[in-house]
Motif scaffolding. Structure first.
Motif, PDB file in Angstrom:
ATOM      1  N   VAL A  29       0.772  -1.130  -0.053  1.00  0.00           N
ATOM      2  CA  VAL A  29       0.176   0.028   0.123  1.00  0.00           C
ATOM      3  C   VAL A  29       0.879   1.233   0.282  1.00  0.00           C
ATOM      4  N   GLY A  30       1.981   1.112   0.799  1.00  0.00           N
ATOM      5  CA  GLY A  30       2.919   2.241   0.796  1.00  0.00           C
ATOM      6  C   GLY A  30       3.320   2.563  -0.648  1.00  0.00           C
ATOM      7  N   GLY A  31       3.776   1.718  -1.142  1.00  0.00           N
ATOM      8  CA  GLY A  31       4.508   1.550  -2.527  1.00  0.00           C
ATOM      9  C   GLY A  31       3.567   2.110  -3.587  1.00  0.00           C
ATOM     10  N   THR A  32       2.213   1.876  -3.469  1.00  0.00           N
ATOM     11  CA  THR A  32       1.083   2.155  -4.319  1.00  0.00           C
ATOM     12  C   THR A  32       1.178   3.744  -4.242  1.00  0.00           C
ATOM     13  N   VAL A  33       1.010   4.189  -3.011  1.00  0.00           N
ATOM     14  CA  VAL A  33       0.911   5.537  -2.631  1.00  0.00           C
ATOM     15  C   VAL A  33       1.942   6.402  -3.116  1.00  0.00           C
ATOM     16  N   ALA A  34       3.275   5.808  -2.848  1.00  0.00           N
ATOM     17  CA  ALA A  34       4.432   6.391  -3.039  1.00  0.00           C
ATOM     18  C   ALA A  34       4.731   6.773  -4.593  1.00  0.00           C
ATOM     19  N   PHE A  35       4.485   5.566  -5.258  1.00  0.00           N
ATOM     20  CA  PHE A  35       4.760   5.586  -6.585  1.00  0.00           C
ATOM     21  C   PHE A  35       3.408   6.304  -7.543  1.00  0.00           C
ATOM     22  N   ALA A  36       2.286   6.446  -6.987  1.00  0.00           N
ATOM     23  CA  ALA A  36       1.081   7.051  -7.714  1.00  0.00           C
ATOM     24  C   ALA A  36       1.621   8.660  -7.236  1.00  0.00           C
ATOM     25  N   GLU A  37       2.238   8.977  -6.320  1.00  0.00           N
ATOM     26  CA  GLU A  37       2.563  10.962  -6.021  1.00  0.00           C
ATOM     27  C   GLU A  37       3.531  11.109  -7.012  1.00  0.00           C
TER      28      GLU A  37
END
Length: 88
Positions: A29-37
């Protein structure tokens, strides 16, 4: 004593699986948020898919834990179905 059906009767340490899956879910989930940002949509989608798989696995693990000793045996429950009678 081996019964010959160990793969069928195999049990896993569900609490350890729960902790590792939860850890993986947090990172996905953290990776999803970070890569989306940062605008990396391909990596965000990949992490999102991984998060979905981890969430489904977590739900299955919780279900198995709630099923009781069949899936989460205690020390007094043998890890196999004991043989009854003679040899086959």
């Amino acid at each position: 004593m081996r019964t010959g059906n160990e793969p069928i009767q195999a049990r896993s340490p569900l609490r350890l699986r729960f902790a590792l899956t939860l850890w993986g879910l947090v990172w996905a989930v953290g990776g999803t948020v970070a890569f989306a940002e940062v605008g990396r949509s391909g990596w965000a989608i990949a992490c999102g898919v991984l998060a979905t798989v981890a969430a489904v696995d977590l739900a299955i693990i919780v279900h198995h834990i709630h099923q009781g000793p069949h899936w989460q045996p205690g020390r007094d429950i043998p890890p196999y179905r004991p043989l009854h009678g003679g040899r086959r």
